[in-house]
Design a protein around this motif. Structure first.
Motif, PDB file in Angstrom:
ATOM      1  N   ARG A   1       0.971  -1.413  -0.141  1.00 26.73           N
ATOM      2  CA  ARG A   1      -0.081  -0.157   0.073  1.00 26.73           C
ATOM      3  C   ARG A   1       0.848   1.212   0.027  1.00 26.73           C
ATOM      4  O   ARG A   1       0.775   2.307  -0.606  1.00 26.73           O
ATOM      5  CB  ARG A   1      -0.999  -0.026   1.057  1.00 26.73           C
ATOM      6  CG  ARG A   1      -1.753   1.148   1.145  1.00 26.73           C
ATOM      7  CD  ARG A   1      -2.661   1.002   2.672  1.00 26.73           C
ATOM      8  NE  ARG A   1      -3.665   2.170   2.758  1.00 26.73           N
ATOM      9  CZ  ARG A   1      -3.812   2.550   4.045  1.00 26.73           C
ATOM     10  NH1 ARG A   1      -3.440   1.840   5.044  1.00 26.73           N
ATOM     11  NH2 ARG A   1      -4.701   3.651   4.096  1.00 26.73           N
ATOM     12  N   PHE A   2       1.959   1.277   0.591  1.00 24.62           N
ATOM     13  CA  PHE A   2       2.735   2.398   0.885  1.00 24.62           C
ATOM     14  C   PHE A   2       3.318   2.759  -0.335  1.00 24.62           C
ATOM     15  O   PHE A   2       3.511   3.887  -0.947  1.00 24.62           O
ATOM     16  CB  PHE A   2       3.947   2.168   1.896  1.00 24.62           C
ATOM     17  CG  PHE A   2       4.699   3.331   2.306  1.00 24.62           C
ATOM     18  CD1 PHE A   2       4.383   4.910   2.515  1.00 24.62           C
ATOM     19  CD2 PHE A   2       5.928   3.114   2.396  1.00 24.62           C
ATOM     20  CE1 PHE A   2       5.268   5.928   2.502  1.00 24.62           C
ATOM     21  CE2 PHE A   2       6.912   4.351   2.671  1.00 24.62           C
ATOM     22  CZ  PHE A   2       6.450   5.500   2.849  1.00 24.62           C
TER      23      PHE A   2
ATOM     24  N   ALA B   1       1.466   4.190  -3.088  1.00 26.06           N
ATOM     25  CA  ALA B   1       0.824   5.681  -2.529  1.00 26.06           C
ATOM     26  C   ALA B   1       2.082   6.442  -3.004  1.00 26.06           C
ATOM     27  O   ALA B   1       2.335   7.589  -3.566  1.00 26.06           O
ATOM     28  CB  ALA B   1       0.649   5.655  -1.295  1.00 26.06           C
TER      29      ALA B   1
ATOM     30  N   ALA C   1       2.591   6.930  -6.811  1.00 24.76           N
ATOM     31  CA  ALA C   1       1.469   7.722  -7.314  1.00 24.76           C
ATOM     32  C   ALA C   1       1.964   9.359  -7.124  1.00 24.76           C
ATOM     33  O   ALA C   1       1.838   9.956  -7.875  1.00 24.76           O
ATOM     34  CB  ALA C   1       0.243   7.660  -6.760  1.00 24.76           C
ATOM     35  N   ARG C   2       2.481   9.482  -5.968  1.00 21.03           N
ATOM     36  CA  ARG C   2       2.972  10.772  -5.577  1.00 21.03           C
ATOM     37  C   ARG C   2       4.348  11.358  -6.210  1.00 21.03           C
ATOM     38  O   ARG C   2       4.313  12.419  -6.695  1.00 21.03           O
ATOM     39  CB  ARG C   2       3.475  10.777  -3.898  1.00 21.03           C
ATOM     40  CG  ARG C   2       3.962  12.379  -3.637  1.00 21.03           C
ATOM     41  CD  ARG C   2       2.557  13.337  -3.409  1.00 21.03           C
ATOM     42  NE  ARG C   2       3.088  14.581  -3.354  1.00 21.03           N
ATOM     43  CZ  ARG C   2       2.368  15.650  -2.864  1.00 21.03           C
ATOM     44  NH1 ARG C   2       1.123  15.110  -1.842  1.00 21.03           N
ATOM     45  NH2 ARG C   2       2.628  16.886  -2.757  1.00 21.03           N
TER      46      ARG C   2
ATOM     47  N   THR D   1       2.312   5.436   5.035  1.00 21.83           N
ATOM     48  CA  THR D   1       1.125   5.750   4.499  1.00 21.83           C
ATOM     49  C   THR D   1       0.269   6.996   5.074  1.00 21.83           C
ATOM     50  O   THR D   1      -0.437   7.973   4.469  1.00 21.83           O
ATOM     51  CB  THR D   1       0.312   4.659   4.219  1.00 21.83           C
ATOM     52  OG1 THR D   1       1.137   3.639   3.635  1.00 21.83           O
ATOM     53  CG2 THR D   1      -1.309   5.097   3.208  1.00 21.83           C
TER      54      THR D   1
ATOM     55  N   ALA E   1      -0.458  11.090   3.523  1.00 22.92           N
ATOM     56  CA  ALA E   1      -1.936  11.684   3.580  1.00 22.92           C
ATOM     57  C   ALA E   1      -1.866  13.054   3.904  1.00 22.92           C
ATOM     58  O   ALA E   1      -2.867  14.000   3.566  1.00 22.92           O
ATOM     59  CB  ALA E   1      -3.006  10.994   4.214  1.00 22.92           C
TER      60      ALA E   1
END
Length: 375
Positions: free
Chosen positions: A34-35, A38, A41-42, A246, A250
């Motif tokens: 998951r991390f 993310a 994507a960033r 993660t 955010a």
């Protein structure tokens, strides 16, 4: 003592870590996946490989790039020593090139002058969060057949001409140390758009293990079988730390915005001091200000530093030129090689810069700094 940098942990971070601790996974598991998704994507790329530190990220990146004995890596001396040391550990000769006096970043012209037929990679560092001149370094790398690595330990959240740091170079490395723009306690990541580089990075950070039977030499050994085709190390980030990352990611935009507010307040209050230079960002750069590198007259730097520390302002200096370290001196590197970087170092003091600094804290730093510089 008001530190020069610190983490910002809130209840959502604590909850994320607690939930991970109560799961079936502590090391590599769903939170790592998951991390990494993310972070990728960033960064604006397809691949992110999480690791145990920013230093590990550099080591993994150089290994993925195929750096080996006899190769040369051109980089900046105005950085933490890991930028150079991790390539040296793979057998490379480090060639230091000078910096742009305005930003402290690697000067593309100096980097090009340092390139030889043995140069394999050029590694820029986003000093204080200001992105390197990626178009110029990418052009250099393209013309000379080099790999362009961006050490973005200071700059996750920064952009250049609207493009996120992470999408500008062949390989980009992040650090998630507590003082950085987001934290996993200890941790880092390598990001890239290149699937082959990503595969090599992922293998190196996991002992070089090959579990894909189609790639194994003896796939019929048994269902338990795994092989090592090239040496690697264990740089796996645990699930529990990935969960923290993660959660932190955010809030990265909030962190970046607050750092920009603090930077503006310092600029407005300190920019009129005689002999002082405030941090500079070129047009098109939107830094996530990791540091606030104030430059004072070199003959006054130590006294200003000590005065600020005595007043409870936990300033720092970033960085001693890498080749001043005895490990490089013993290899024959000499002071005076990069005069712009050395001048930057002799004048630099990093003021406190982190999102949880209150307006009152900022006013205190400004008041004490103005008094110390004016003495």
């Amino acid at each position: 003592m008001l530190p020069y940098g610190r983490q910002d942990i809130d209840d959502s971070d604590v909850a994320a870590v607690t939930e991970s601790l109560r799961s079936d996974w502590l090391t590599t598991g769903p939170e790592v996946e998951r991390f990494e998704a993310a972070v990728a994507a960033r960064a604006g790329v397809e691949h992110a490989i999480s690791v145990t530190s920013g230093t590990a990220a550099l080591h993994v990146a150089y290994a993925a790039a195929g750096i080996e004995p006899g190769d040369e890596v051109v980089t900046t001396p105005l950085t933490f020593v890991a930028t150079a040391a991790t390539a040296a550990l793979l057998g490379a000769k480090i060639v230091f090139a000078d910096v742009d006096p305005a930003t402290g970043n690697l000067d593309p012209a100096a980097a090009e002058a340092a390139v030889t037929e043995r140069t394999r990679a050029v590694a820029g560092v986003d000093y204080a969060g200001v992105p390197v001149d990626a178009p110029a370094l990418r052009d250099l790398a393209s013309r000379k057949g080099l790999l362009f690595l961006e050490d973005a330990a200071h700059s996750i959240g920064s952009t250049l001409d609207g493009a996120p740091v992470g999408s500008l170079a062949d390989l980009t490395t992040y650090s998630f140390f507590p003082t950085k723009n987001l934290t996993t306690a200890e941790g880092g990541a390598v990001v890239t758009a290149d699937p082959e580089l990503a595969a090599r990075a992922r293998a190196f950070k996991n002992h070089g293990l090959v579990r894909d039977r189609s790639r194994q030499r003896t796939p019929d050994e048994g269902p338990w079988h795994q092989e090592v085709h090239s040496f690697g190390l264990n740089y796996r980030l645990p699930d529990v730390l990935a969960a923290l990352g993660t959660s932190q990611l955010a809030r990265l935009d909030q962190f970046v915005a607050r750092r920009a507010e603090i930077k503006q307040a310092y600029d407005e209050a300190l920019g009129d001091l005689d002999g002082v230079d405030i941090p500079f960002a070129p047009e098109g750069a939107a830094p996530a200000w990791h540091l606030y590198p104030l430059r004072v007259p070199p003959e006054r730097r130590r006294q200003v530093f000590e005065d600020l520390r005595e007043q409870g302002i936990g300033v720092q200096v970033n960085y001693i030129p890498a080749y001043w370290h005895p490990v490089f001196e013993d290899l024959g590197y000499q002071r005076g090689m990069c005069p712009a970087a050395e001048d930057y170092y002799r004048r630099e003091i990093s003021l406190p810069m982190f999102p949880s600094l209150t307006d009152t804290d900022v006013e205190r730093v400004i008041e004490v700094t103005r008094a110390a510089v004016a003495l």
